[in-house]
Design a protein around this motif. Structure first.
Motif, PDB file in Angstrom:
ATOM      1  N   LEU A  49       0.806  -1.221   0.000  1.00  0.00           N
ATOM      2  CA  LEU A  49       0.000   0.000   0.000  1.00  0.00           C
ATOM      3  C   LEU A  49       0.836   1.266   0.000  1.00  0.00           C
ATOM      4  O   LEU A  49       0.364   2.317  -0.383  1.00  0.00           O
ATOM      5  N   ARG A  50       2.066   1.169   0.427  1.00  0.00           N
ATOM      6  CA  ARG A  50       2.930   2.355   0.508  1.00  0.00           C
ATOM      7  C   ARG A  50       4.180   2.155  -0.336  1.00  0.00           C
ATOM      8  O   ARG A  50       4.806   1.109  -0.288  1.00  0.00           O
ATOM      9  N   VAL A  51       4.543   3.185  -1.082  1.00  0.00           N
ATOM     10  CA  VAL A  51       5.754   3.135  -1.899  1.00  0.00           C
ATOM     11  C   VAL A  51       6.955   3.606  -1.088  1.00  0.00           C
ATOM     12  O   VAL A  51       8.063   3.133  -1.275  1.00  0.00           O
ATOM     13  N   ARG A  52       6.715   4.520  -0.175  1.00  0.00           N
ATOM     14  CA  ARG A  52       7.815   5.037   0.653  1.00  0.00           C
ATOM     15  C   ARG A  52       8.369   3.952   1.565  1.00  0.00           C
ATOM     16  O   ARG A  52       7.678   3.008   1.911  1.00  0.00           O
ATOM     17  N   HIS A  53       9.587   4.137   1.977  1.00  0.00           N
ATOM     18  CA  HIS A  53      10.268   3.249   2.939  1.00  0.00           C
ATOM     19  C   HIS A  53      10.449   1.835   2.395  1.00  0.00           C
ATOM     20  O   HIS A  53      10.443   0.878   3.161  1.00  0.00           O
ATOM     21  N   ARG A  54      10.596   1.708   1.095  1.00  0.00           N
ATOM     22  CA  ARG A  54      10.880   0.411   0.486  1.00  0.00           C
ATOM     23  C   ARG A  54      12.223   0.532  -0.210  1.00  0.00           C
ATOM     24  O   ARG A  54      12.331   1.048  -1.313  1.00  0.00           O
ATOM     25  N   SER A  55      13.253   0.050   0.474  1.00  0.00           N
ATOM     26  CA  SER A  55      14.621   0.241  -0.016  1.00  0.00           C
ATOM     27  C   SER A  55      14.855  -0.437  -1.366  1.00  0.00           C
ATOM     28  O   SER A  55      15.566   0.094  -2.214  1.00  0.00           O
ATOM     29  N   GLY A  56      14.265  -1.613  -1.572  1.00  0.00           N
ATOM     30  CA  GLY A  56      14.437  -2.307  -2.848  1.00  0.00           C
ATOM     31  C   GLY A  56      13.828  -1.532  -4.002  1.00  0.00           C
ATOM     32  O   GLY A  56      14.447  -1.376  -5.054  1.00  0.00           O
ATOM     33  N   LEU A  57      12.614  -1.024  -3.808  1.00  0.00           N
ATOM     34  CA  LEU A  57      11.956  -0.240  -4.852  1.00  0.00           C
ATOM     35  C   LEU A  57      12.705   1.067  -5.101  1.00  0.00           C
ATOM     36  O   LEU A  57      12.882   1.475  -6.252  1.00  0.00           O
ATOM     37  N   SER A  78       0.840  -6.007  -8.524  1.00  0.00           N
ATOM     38  CA  SER A  78       0.639  -5.748  -7.093  1.00  0.00           C
ATOM     39  C   SER A  78       1.954  -5.749  -6.321  1.00  0.00           C
ATOM     40  O   SER A  78       2.026  -5.236  -5.208  1.00  0.00           O
ATOM     41  N   ARG A  79       3.008  -6.318  -6.896  1.00  0.00           N
ATOM     42  CA  ARG A  79       4.306  -6.273  -6.240  1.00  0.00           C
ATOM     43  C   ARG A  79       4.818  -4.830  -6.191  1.00  0.00           C
ATOM     44  O   ARG A  79       5.509  -4.456  -5.259  1.00  0.00           O
ATOM     45  N   LEU A  80       4.477  -4.021  -7.192  1.00  0.00           N
ATOM     46  CA  LEU A  80       4.880  -2.608  -7.186  1.00  0.00           C
ATOM     47  C   LEU A  80       4.054  -1.817  -6.189  1.00  0.00           C
ATOM     48  O   LEU A  80       4.589  -1.085  -5.364  1.00  0.00           O
ATOM     49  N   SER A  81       2.726  -1.947  -6.285  1.00  0.00           N
ATOM     50  CA  SER A  81       1.854  -1.231  -5.357  1.00  0.00           C
ATOM     51  C   SER A  81       0.448  -1.787  -5.451  1.00  0.00           C
ATOM     52  O   SER A  81      -0.004  -2.182  -6.524  1.00  0.00           O
ATOM     53  N   ARG A  82      -0.252  -1.759  -4.322  1.00  0.00           N
ATOM     54  CA  ARG A  82      -1.665  -2.140  -4.295  1.00  0.00           C
ATOM     55  C   ARG A  82      -2.556  -0.903  -4.343  1.00  0.00           C
ATOM     56  O   ARG A  82      -3.770  -1.016  -4.381  1.00  0.00           O
ATOM     57  N   ASP A  83      -1.944   0.260  -4.333  1.00  0.00           N
ATOM     58  CA  ASP A  83      -2.678   1.521  -4.461  1.00  0.00           C
ATOM     59  C   ASP A  83      -2.669   1.911  -5.934  1.00  0.00           C
ATOM     60  O   ASP A  83      -1.605   2.116  -6.518  1.00  0.00           O
ATOM     61  N   ILE A  84      -3.833   2.019  -6.534  1.00  0.00           N
ATOM     62  CA  ILE A  84      -3.932   2.231  -7.979  1.00  0.00           C
ATOM     63  C   ILE A  84      -3.271   3.541  -8.426  1.00  0.00           C
ATOM     64  O   ILE A  84      -2.650   3.585  -9.492  1.00  0.00           O
ATOM     65  N   ARG A  85      -3.369   4.585  -7.621  1.00  0.00           N
ATOM     66  CA  ARG A  85      -2.733   5.861  -8.003  1.00  0.00           C
ATOM     67  C   ARG A  85      -1.209   5.750  -7.965  1.00  0.00           C
ATOM     68  O   ARG A  85      -0.524   6.248  -8.861  1.00  0.00           O
ATOM     69  N   GLN A  86      -0.683   5.106  -6.929  1.00  0.00           N
ATOM     70  CA  GLN A  86       0.771   4.921  -6.851  1.00  0.00           C
ATOM     71  C   GLN A  86       1.256   4.016  -7.981  1.00  0.00           C
ATOM     72  O   GLN A  86       2.296   4.280  -8.584  1.00  0.00           O
ATOM     73  N   LEU A  87       0.497   2.975  -8.266  1.00  0.00           N
ATOM     74  CA  LEU A  87       0.858   2.061  -9.345  1.00  0.00           C
ATOM     75  C   LEU A  87       0.878   2.801 -10.680  1.00  0.00           C
ATOM     76  O   LEU A  87       1.827   2.674 -11.458  1.00  0.00           O
ATOM     77  N   ALA A  88      -0.139   3.599 -10.930  1.00  0.00           N
ATOM     78  CA  ALA A  88      -0.195   4.370 -12.181  1.00  0.00           C
ATOM     79  C   ALA A  88       1.001   5.313 -12.286  1.00  0.00           C
ATOM     80  O   ALA A  88       1.600   5.463 -13.355  1.00  0.00           O
ATOM     81  N   GLY A  89       1.370   5.941 -11.180  1.00  0.00           N
ATOM     82  CA  GLY A  89       2.524   6.833 -11.172  1.00  0.00           C
ATOM     83  C   GLY A  89       3.825   6.105 -11.479  1.00  0.00           C
ATOM     84  O   GLY A  89       4.659   6.597 -12.245  1.00  0.00           O
TER      85      GLY A  89
END
Length: 111
Positions: A49-57, A78-89
């Motif tokens: 759900l969150r993109v921040r604080h993911r060192s690998g990403l 879904s490995r990138l993000s489960r939040d559709i707006r973050q995923l789209a970004g």
């Protein structure tokens, strides 16, 4: 040979990323890409759900900015993000850099 990166995210800290990694390596080879070990990025024990604080990403995004990588291979979006707006970004960011996104079993993701 064309270069790709792999991104693996496991929700449980004790979960093995090896299955995801192996499937991604096979998919990369199937699409004609080579993946070096330093281009395998992993996050353990983090929510999608969150993109921040993911060192690998974060490391993957920096690599895509600094190096000529042609694709990112992952188990599914879904490995990138489960939040559709973050995923789209993220998909827009990759597209702007000319980086293809390939899902295991589904092939190339097109917008």
């Amino acid at each position: 040979m064309k270069q790709a990166a792999i991104y693996v995210r496991c929700v449980r800290p004790d979960a093995s990323s090896q299955e995801q990694k192996s499937a991604c390596l096979q998919a990369a080879a199937l699409h004609g890409f080579e993946v070096s070990e330093e281009h395998v990025f992993t996050d353990h024990g983090v929510s999608g759900l969150r993109v921040r604080h993911r060192s690998g990403l974060s490391a993957l995004r920096k690599t895509l900015k600094d190096e000529s990588m042609e694709a990112v291979v992952l188990q599914d979006l879904s490995r990138l993000s489960r939040d559709i707006r973050q995923l789209a970004g993220l998909l827009r960011e990759f597209e702007e850099k000319g980086v293809r996104v390939i899902e295991v079993g589904r092939g190339e993701c097109r917008r």
